[in-house]
Enzyme design. Structure first.
Site, PDB file in Angstrom:
ATOM      1  NE  ARG A 251      -4.049  -2.184   2.372  1.00 13.10           N
ATOM      2  CZ  ARG A 251      -4.624  -2.371   3.349  1.00 13.10           C
ATOM      3  NH1 ARG A 251      -4.718  -1.813   4.392  1.00 13.10           N
ATOM      4  NH2 ARG A 251      -5.426  -3.446   3.102  1.00 13.10           N
TER       5      ARG A 251
ATOM      6  NE  ARG B 227      -1.212   4.701   9.167  1.00  7.78           N
ATOM      7  CZ  ARG B 227      -2.564   4.226   9.118  1.00  7.78           C
ATOM      8  NH1 ARG B 227      -2.799   3.594   7.984  1.00  7.78           N
ATOM      9  NH2 ARG B 227      -3.216   4.466  10.025  1.00  7.78           N
TER      10      ARG B 227
ATOM     11  CD  GLU C 114      -8.366  -1.094  10.784  1.00  5.71           C
ATOM     12  OE1 GLU C 114      -8.616  -1.896   9.835  1.00  5.71           O
ATOM     13  OE2 GLU C 114      -8.383   0.060  10.675  1.00  5.71           O
TER      14      GLU C 114
ATOM     15  CB  SER D  53     -11.664  -4.448   9.392  1.00  8.03           C
ATOM     16  OG  SER D  53     -11.087  -4.841   8.052  1.00  8.03           O
TER      17      SER D  53
ATOM     18  NE  ARG E 139      -1.745  -1.726  11.104  1.00 10.21           N
ATOM     19  CZ  ARG E 139      -2.757  -0.943  10.763  1.00 10.21           C
ATOM     20  NH1 ARG E 139      -3.839  -0.823  11.214  1.00 10.21           N
ATOM     21  NH2 ARG E 139      -2.233   0.180   9.902  1.00 10.21           N
TER      22      ARG E 139
END
Length: 420
Positions: free
Chosen positions: A259, A274, A346, A349, A387
């Site tokens: 990403r 991130r 987070e 999800s 993460r």
């Protein structure tokens, strides 16, 4: 994309739902105009083709006096059809383009709001860890144990990259197998998918055009690096009609993800939270429409089981409609407590995309009466490896600088303590 027939049949419900997601009245007006224009062109074309066929029959039986008039009318009809066909194609393209930019209808129970602060907590799990020594974050722990090296990664790749070394690699590989074993036990088929895909798969999952600025593109080969294996897993059944008895189809994708993180500079830049490249185990389900909301809860429960099994504390939040991705009708985030940040962040999800992706992917199933209907698609992260490494290091850190390996991971990692 949304079903245009639903907009025609129940415009008040559709517009009320989409207003919650910020879709403007101007967009609805344009959608109505383009749909009416397209349908009018189709109707006119059908009528002209019918007249063309009728004229062909009349010319064959016409008298010499009437034949020139009928031939002239035939030429006029043909000329008008020549004008209509490109006009109809343009109208269809404009309608498809607008539909591609309209998000999915949100679930009625999804909370209102526009940002992550509007998410609603619906559950908690595990015990928040307490420490009787100064807490360190994952960067301090990783550097002290020489298992995370960010400066050397920056030297060769730039910001937001890292080397994982030694025990961190064992932890990563252990987490992958731990998550995959949970998925296999739950009926998922493990898949290692391509991480380079064509634009069609990204469009089908609604990452294009919405998230184009987040995607790495390789123009020379007309390929894109995927940000999640959701993309190739969804694309597996592009342009397919599935047998109803084969549903649900559940896949567990193991892949590296990429990403650009455009627009996030200055946010979460410390450490490996991130980054531009990371590994992930992803769940993806193709289900019968009547089962999709039960499947959504199933994915959420499986995520909590995987995360809580690592001795982590966290919570489940219901994401506000204005913070949903375009394809999601409802999304749960699993947020884990990070002692080094003293905050919930987070980790995974789970989204129900109903028939939104399936319509773009042209993925259907055959009903008992022989017709075809769109399947429903769902996705959820089984384990975001980087993460989760952060959460394990910070939650299970010890005063002597080592890290206890969660009991469930010991068979996979091959040791009980990292750094000992």
């Amino acid at each position: 994309m949304i079903d245009i027939r639903l907009f025609r049949q129940d415009p008040e419900r559709v517009t009320a739902a989409l207003r919650r997601r910020g879709v403007s009245d101007e967009t609805f007006a344009e959608l109505r105009r383009l749909d009416e224009q397209r349908r009018a062109l189709i109707t006119e074309g059908d009528e002209l083709r019918a007249r063309q066929r009728q004229l062909g029959r009349e010319i064959g039986a016409a008298s010499p006096e009437d034949r020139p008039r009928l031939i002239a009318e035939t030429k006029a009809v043909s000329a008008r059809l020549d004008e209509l066909e490109p006009a109809q194609a343009d109208a269809e393209a404009a309608l498809e383009d607008l539909l591609a930019r309209i998000p999915n209808l949100p679930h009625p129970d999804a909370p209102d709001g526009d940002s992550e602060e509007d998410a609603v907590e619906v559950d908690r799990f595990g015990e928040r860890p307490e420490f009787d020594f100064p807490v360190r974050d994952h960067v301090e722990i990783g550097e002290a144990l020489d298992i995370i090296d960010i400066p050397r990664a920056v030297k060769i790749s730039g910001s937001r990259f890292a080397f994982l070394k030694g025990d961190a690699v064992l932890l990563e590989l252990g987490l992958v197998r731990y998550a995959v074993d949970h998925l296999v036990a739950a009926g998922f088929t493990p898949v290692v998918p391509p991480v380079l895909t064509r634009a069609e798969a990204l469009f089908g999952t609604a990452f294009l055009p919405e998230s184009a600025d987040q995607i790495y593109e390789i123009p020379k080969d007309e390929l894109y690096l995927v940000g999640t294996s959701e993309v190739p897993l969804a694309g597996m059944h592009l342009d397919e009609i599935l047998a109803a008895e084969d549903l649900p189809l559940r896949y567990g994708g193991i892949s590296t993800c990429f990403r650009r993180e455009a627009g996030t500079y200055g946010k979460d830049t410390r450490g490996i939270f991130r980054v531009h490249q990371f590994d992930k185990v992803e769940m993806f389900s193709f289900v019968h429409p009547s089962e999709s909301w039960d499947e959504h809860e199933r994915l959420r429960d499986l995520q909590v089981k995987i995360i809580s099994g690592l001795g982590l504390h966290g919570r489940v939040v219901d994401i506000a409609v204005g913070d949903l991705g375009a394809s999601a009708a409802r999304k749960y985030d699993i947020e884990v407590w990070l002692p080094g940040q003293q905050a919930y962040r987070e980790l995974t999800s789970a989204s129900n995309c109903t028939d939104y992706q399936a319509r773009r992917l042209r993925c259907r199933y055959r009903t008992e009466d022989g017709d075809t209907e769109m399947v429903h698609t769902l996705n959820g992260t089984a384990c975001a490896i980087g993460r989760t490494i952060i959460a394990v290091l910070e939650t299970h850190q010890r005063a002597d600088g080592t890290v206890a390996v969660p009991e469930a991971l010991v068979p996979y990692v091959g040791k009980e303590v990292l750094g000992a």
